[in-house]
Design an enzyme around this catalytic site. Structure first.
Site: not given
Ligand code: ARG
Ligand code: ASP
Length: 710
Positions: A85, A221, A645
């Site tokens: 992402h 991810d 992230s």
């Protein structure tokens, strides 16, 4: 001794939130202060292994990826791991319906196949320094806030200029504890970053927005990039001549995995937290802002999701924006749940009452919380105008184009000419897909404005219409009749000499421009903006005093500064939790869970044949755990936030065991209030990542570059 204990006990009783358990985002340079606690928690390496100005250390392998994520070097040839992402917008940008890397994945088998990503940067911290005394030079207690800011800004300019003189580095100074302390960051910024690998979104975004912010999770991810540099290994803009950057340090990967109770730490760039915010702020966010933001985003999501279901082209078109709209929409729901469940507003209020009591006879502190209350009361009156302006009035592409056009009139001729060129090019793209896009954008334009009207926001709309139907009809006619939606008229308008273009934009009386001007004047007009800035500045300076007071009130506590997109270390343990009565969440998930969720009828739960086969034959290679399962993700008590992230998750020996990518729903209030029973970060198990690269994609070239330890 006894007295200290009693004091501590009282402090903990009085202010349970000041005694951190697992909470904290620590400054790498000052990690020495946490070293004993980290070792006690299970760490084998030293603080110096993590941050050391004089020697290559783990910090040299960690970077700010783009402007809001973290990445890490995993090979001596500049190979970077981050989240899917985080690379998402670049994967989308490099995809077409014919070469749909988002849907099918992308793996560069040679360096030549790696795809340049203009606009993507990677920032490495060279060193940091406490510059508080230099920044404060000339600042006095008597100064007004405005003068104080001026002096500080000037000092910062001098300090940073001096720090980078004669180098290719860039320096920034950032305030900590609301300006009680300042640190300088000297950075090296790489601008040639290329896309190397990404799993298909059915893996990299498995679970999509259905599973986002939730456990149990099965998202692969991750995505891979490579940093290129000039022949001298220094940052250089894209060129065929550039070569892979050789990092000072790259991370060693461990296949040992983690078990419940194991120590882990996360090293990355948390963006923003409001740990010390008062109950008024939390109340405003939870009870006024979040509900409206959630509703307004729901309106947009319904429209985009319906469009995306229609064709692959529509899916690609809206994928990136839906991901980001949905992300906030869902997080705020979880945040509110946690704030209500833990009664955070009340807890904060109790805590503030203790402070008021303590500060009663301290002239420098006794007023501060009352003054904050006054300022929040004022802020409340205007805050929602901004929220509704951005989430409703500017929700459509249409209104954003209107704003762009209207603003051209305010530019110099030279700037205006450039802006017109860009606007025309964008407009041609817009008109290419006009009908299909209007089916989505016009309802968004109308429905979000209608929501604002229904709820009494944007009162200027009352002069436009008396009923909701009237309003909708009016807005539809604005949409239909604006020059912005008439290609011929627009081209005609913009093909005049530039001075004339600017004049015409003002003179045309376009209903959309008029509407935009009304909204802007109401929500962000000069007076409102000045008020807003003043209140915000007041709050900032009062927070500075309040946090300073808290530190005096609890001299034995090690206070961590709120996140501000600087490099931090957070540590904790792999640990399951009980999200609600009767339910226990185990600390890790496996590939079996992917197959369990698989459902061809639900887009988010598509699993392709290759992955099914690998699962069926249990062809996991060296990536299975001791039980023969293939681990996918795990949760731990590391205190993280947006920006973390892509952060490396490291084990007690400083080896890479995971990539941080999310938090659990029940604990998303951690930006405001961290609770160790509910707050968990979610990490991709590095073994799943390597399994996908190796077994699924067959990208052995990439595995060969990495340092993988059994
Ligand atoms: N919730 C994660 C974070 O805040 C991941 C967001 C991306 N995924 C998504 N489905 N929108 O960034
Ligand atoms: N998913 C977030 C990010 O993109 C991380 C988080 O908010 O926990 O940084």
């Amino acid at each position: 001794m006894k007295k200290i204990f009693t004091l501590l006990a009282i402090a903990m009783l009085a202010l349970p939130t000041m005694a951190w358990a697992d909470e904290g985002m620590w400054i790498p340079m000052l990690l020495g202060r946490n070293e004993a606690a980290m070792k006690k928690a299970g760490m084998h390496i030293s603080a110096k292994d993590i941050y050391d100005v004089n020697n290559a250390c783990l910090k040299d392998a960690v970077m700010l990826f783009g402007s809001g994520c973290t990445g890490e070097f995993v090979s001596p040839e500049g190979l970077v791991l981050t989240n899917h992402h985080c690379g998402y917008s670049f994967i989308v940008r490099n995809s077409t319906v014919e070469h749909d890397y988002l849907t099918n994945g992308f793996w560069a088998k040679t360096r030549e196949e790696e795809i340049p990503c203009p606009g993507l940067t990677v920032t490495r911290l060279v060193r940091m320094e406490d510059v508080t005394s230099q920044v404060m030079q000339g600042v006095t207690d008597e100064m007004s806030e405005a003068d104080r800011t001026k002096v500080i800004d000037k000092n910062i300019e001098k300090i940073t200029a001096k720090a980078v003189k004669g180098t290719h580095y860039k320096a920034v100074v950032k305030p900590f504890y609301y300006g009680n302390q300042y640190f300088m960051y000297v950075n090296e910024i790489f601008t040639d970053v290329r896309m190397v690998g990404a799993p298909p979104s059915s893996i990299g975004k498995f679970g999509g927005d259905t599973d986002n912010w939730m456990w149990p999770r099965h998202t692969g991810d991750f995505s891979m990039f490579r940093v290129y540099a000039g022949k001298n290994n220094k940052p250089a803009d894209f060129s065929e001549e550039n070569v892979p950057y050789v990092p000072l340090k790259h991370l060693e990967i461990s296949l040992k995995g983690v078990n419940e109770g194991d120590f882990t730490f996360v090293f990355g760039y948390p963006g923003t937290t409001h740990r010390y915010a008062t109950h008024d702020y939390v109340d405003m966010v939870a009870n006024t802002e979040n509900p409206v933001r959630i509703d307004l985003r729901q309106i947009r999501l319904d429209r985009y999701n319906a469009a995306m279901a229609k064709s692959p082209a529509q899916r690609l078109k809206y994928a990136s924006r839906v991901a980001s709209i949905a992300n906030g929409w869902k997080k705020w729901q979880g945040e509110n749940l946690g704030i209500e469940r833990l009664r955070v507003v009340r807890l904060k209020d109790d805590q503030e009452n203790k402070f008021k009591e303590w500060a009663k006879d301290k002239p420098q502190y006794k007023e501060v919380l009352y003054q904050l209350e006054d300022n929040y009361a004022k802020l409340r009156e205007i805050e929602m105008d901004r929220v509704v302006y951005s989430e409703a009035i500017m929700a459509s592409d249409f209104m954003n184009r209107v704003r762009q056009l209207a603003r051209i009139a305010d530019l110099s001729d030279k700037e205006a000419a450039v802006a017109v060129g860009r606007f025309l090019a964008d407009s041609r793209e817009y008109f290419e897909d006009f009908d299909a896009h209007s089916d989505v954008d016009q309802p968004i334009f109308v429905e979000t404005a209608a929501y604002a009207w229904q709820h009494g926001y944007m009162p200027y709309m009352n002069t436009i219409a008396q009923t909701e139907t009237e309003l909708a009809l009016h807005l539809i006619s604005v949409y239909k009749n604006s020059v912005l939606n008439n290609q011929n008229k627009l081209e005609e308008l913009l093909s005049q000499p530039i001075a004339k273009v600017k004049e015409s934009i003002v003179a045309i009386n376009d209903p959309a421009i008029e509407l935009y001007n009304k909204a802007y004047r109401f929500a962000l007009g000069e007076k409102k903006r000045a008020d807003y800035n003043e209140i915000s500045a007041n709050i900032q300076s009062l927070m500075r005093v309040y946090v300073k007071g808290l530190m005096e009130m609890y001299p034995d506590s090690n206070f961590f500064p709120d996140a501000n997109l600087t490099l931090r270390v957070t540590y904790g343990h792999v640990k399951g939790f009980k999200p609600k009565d009767g339910v226990y969440y185990t600390p890790y998930t496996t590939l079996d869970g992917v197959i369990e969720k698989a459902n061809p009828a639900i887009y988010d739960y598509n699993v392709d044949r290759t992955l099914r086969r690998l699962c069926h034959t249990k062809d996991y290679g060296p990536y299975a755990n001791a039980k023969g399962e293939l681990p996918v993700a795990f949760i731990a008590t590391n205190h993280t936030t947006g920006g973390n992230s892509g952060s490396p998750v490291l084990n007690a020996d400083g080896q890479l065991v995971g990539i941080n990518f999310d938090r659990c729903w029940e604990g998303t209030m951690s930006d405001l209030y961290y609770d160790p029973t509910f707050c968990r970060n979610i990490s991709l198990d590095i073994r799943y990542c390597l399994f996908i690269i190796d077994k699924y994609a067959g990208a052995h070239n990439l595995i060969a570059e990495m340092t993988v330890k059994q």
